[in-house]
Design a protein around this motif. Structure first.
Motif, PDB file in Angstrom:
ATOM      1  N   LYS A  10       0.859  -1.329  -0.106  1.00  0.00           N
ATOM      2  CA  LYS A  10      -0.153  -0.105  -0.044  1.00  0.00           C
ATOM      3  C   LYS A  10       0.851   1.196   0.075  1.00  0.00           C
ATOM      4  N   MET A  11       1.936   1.274   0.757  1.00  0.00           N
ATOM      5  CA  MET A  11       2.729   2.450   0.868  1.00  0.00           C
ATOM      6  C   MET A  11       4.142   2.207  -0.100  1.00  0.00           C
ATOM      7  N   GLY A  12       4.572   1.109  -0.105  1.00  0.00           N
ATOM      8  CA  GLY A  12       5.802   0.914  -0.925  1.00  0.00           C
ATOM      9  C   GLY A  12       5.522   1.124  -2.454  1.00  0.00           C
ATOM     10  N   PRO A  14       3.294   3.165  -4.200  1.00  0.00           N
ATOM     11  CA  PRO A  14       3.116   4.633  -4.529  1.00  0.00           C
ATOM     12  C   PRO A  14       4.509   5.346  -4.582  1.00  0.00           C
ATOM     13  N   MET A  15       5.372   4.991  -3.591  1.00  0.00           N
ATOM     14  CA  MET A  15       6.898   5.721  -3.394  1.00  0.00           C
ATOM     15  C   MET A  15       7.767   5.073  -4.113  1.00  0.00           C
ATOM     16  N   LEU A  16       7.345   3.685  -4.618  1.00  0.00           N
ATOM     17  CA  LEU A  16       8.313   3.269  -5.808  1.00  0.00           C
ATOM     18  C   LEU A  16       7.816   3.826  -7.064  1.00  0.00           C
ATOM     19  N   ALA A  17       6.576   4.339  -7.213  1.00  0.00           N
ATOM     20  CA  ALA A  17       6.144   4.936  -8.664  1.00  0.00           C
ATOM     21  C   ALA A  17       6.706   6.196  -8.686  1.00  0.00           C
ATOM     22  N   SER A  63      10.191  -1.426   2.250  1.00  0.00           N
ATOM     23  CA  SER A  63       8.957  -1.197   2.916  1.00  0.00           C
ATOM     24  C   SER A  63       8.265  -2.204   3.240  1.00  0.00           C
ATOM     25  N   LEU A  64       8.331  -2.586   4.724  1.00  0.00           N
ATOM     26  CA  LEU A  64       7.977  -3.790   5.149  1.00  0.00           C
ATOM     27  C   LEU A  64       7.004  -3.678   6.508  1.00  0.00           C
ATOM     28  N   ILE A  86      24.183   1.887  -0.097  1.00  0.00           N
ATOM     29  CA  ILE A  86      23.363   2.430   0.980  1.00  0.00           C
ATOM     30  C   ILE A  86      22.039   1.635   1.144  1.00  0.00           C
ATOM     31  N   TYR A  87      21.523   1.517   2.154  1.00  0.00           N
ATOM     32  CA  TYR A  87      20.144   0.901   2.629  1.00  0.00           C
ATOM     33  C   TYR A  87      19.326   1.516   3.350  1.00  0.00           C
ATOM     34  N   VAL A  88      18.387   1.788   2.636  1.00  0.00           N
ATOM     35  CA  VAL A  88      17.322   2.741   3.165  1.00  0.00           C
ATOM     36  C   VAL A  88      16.022   2.027   3.610  1.00  0.00           C
ATOM     37  N   ASP A  89      15.495   1.857   4.946  1.00  0.00           N
ATOM     38  CA  ASP A  89      14.259   1.133   5.292  1.00  0.00           C
ATOM     39  C   ASP A  89      13.474   2.345   5.856  1.00  0.00           C
ATOM     40  N   THR A  90      12.178   2.160   5.061  1.00  0.00           N
ATOM     41  CA  THR A  90      10.949   3.153   5.343  1.00  0.00           C
ATOM     42  C   THR A  90      10.008   2.552   6.354  1.00  0.00           C
ATOM     43  N   SER A  91      10.301   1.532   6.859  1.00  0.00           N
ATOM     44  CA  SER A  91       9.008   0.782   7.572  1.00  0.00           C
ATOM     45  C   SER A  91       8.955   1.366   9.117  1.00  0.00           C
ATOM     46  N   THR A  92       7.925   1.064   9.572  1.00  0.00           N
ATOM     47  CA  THR A  92       7.724   1.351  11.038  1.00  0.00           C
ATOM     48  C   THR A  92       7.984   0.106  11.955  1.00  0.00           C
TER      49      THR A  92
END
Length: 298
Positions: A10-12, A14-17, A63-64, A86-92
């Motif tokens: 759901k979040m990953g 549109p961010m990927l888009a 996005s996990l 660079i590893y970027v994690d956007t999860s909560t």
């Protein structure tokens, strides 16, 4: 840039888009076939294994859903990571899980950014998310143009787990707002105020906020389709209460919000949006079925 991406939900998605629209080449790993196909249609290159997204990549994003997914994914990425990734994690996720990944990333020579986001899937589509970032400052400087693709509001908060803490701070406020709205609307309904009139006044009063206005928009139509479900909120409230316990910070409002959210789940609303707190408050107050939007007066 050549990038990797894990998690097109759901979040990953549109961010990927937004990243794809900027012209970057992105390899994506997504276990759900429907989401994987949507990512492919946007221009991403699906890969069979999570480790494949790191092949030749300058940065990998994820996005996990939870701690377990982060720990498993990070282990795969760090094992496959080229030097300087660079590893970027956007999860909560919890501070503890994030700190575990940070230690492993340092040992692997990978620069690890914690970059949770604040906003809804609709805001993600509109490129209006707020991103909180912590981790190595030089990695942040390099990744900032990519983070800005899904929202210009970016806050660098420090070298450690500050971004994870900030996301829990915000979600505590979100959970408390939902609990407050449920009780307030039930009280107003019992006071004889028409449903739409209550929402009109809330939207133009001193208590109005961007979050409140997003929720009143759906409440006008009694629309409880999940942007963020009660079950998902339960997970975040567990993280919030655990962080409070770990830091010796009493969180009585968070505990109450958690119990009210649990009541929503117990009454069969776990898959609904977390603003189903309104339905739970109505049921508790003995308010009967609400009429259609055209004649809506609880």
């Amino acid at each position: 840039m050549k990038l990797g991406w894990i998690g097109a939900g759901k979040m990953g998605l549109p961010m990927l888009a937004s990243v794809l629209a900027a012209g970057h080449a992105v390899s994506v790993f997504e276990p759900q076939a429907e989401a994987r196909e949507r990512a492919r249609q946007l221009g991403a290159t699906p890969v069979a294994h999570a480790a494949d997204v790191a092949n030749g990549a300058q940065a990998v994003f994820s996005s996990l859903p939870d701690d377990a997914a982060l720990l498993a994914t990070a282990g795969i990425i760090l094992d496959a990571a080229p030097a300087g990734l660079i590893y970027v994690d956007t999860s909560t996720v919890s501070l503890q899980a994030s700190a575990t990944v940070a230690s492993a990333a340092q040992a692997a020579g990978v620069q690890y950014l914690r970059a949770p986001v604040s906003g809804t899937p609709v805001q993600a589509q509109a490129r209006a998310l707020t991103t909180m970032v912590s981790g190595p400052a030089d990695a942040y400087a390099a990744a900032r143009p990519l983070l800005a693709l899904w929202g210009e509001r970016i806050h660098y908060l420090g070298a450690g787990e500050q971004a994870r803490s900030m996301k829990l701070v915000l979600n505590l406020m979100v959970a408390a707002t939902a609990a407050m709205m449920g009780e307030a609307l039930a009280l107003g309904s019992k006071g004889g105020i028409a449903w739409q009139d209550m929402l009109d006044v809330m939207d133009t009063s001193a208590v109005a906020s961007p979050l409140l206005k997003v929720k009143t928009a759906s409440l006008r139509e009694r629309d409880f389709r999940p942007l963020f479900s009660c079950e998902q909120m339960a997970k975040d409230l567990r993280l919030i209460l655990a962080a409070g316990s770990d830091k010796n910070v009493p969180l009585p409002l968070a505990a109450l919000a958690s119990q009210l959210n649990t009541a929503s789940i117990a009454q069969g609303r776990g898959a609904l949006d977390y603003i189903a707190s309104v339905l739970t408050a109505e049921a508790t107050a003995g308010i009967g079925p609400v009429q259609s939007p055209e004649t809506m007066t609880p």
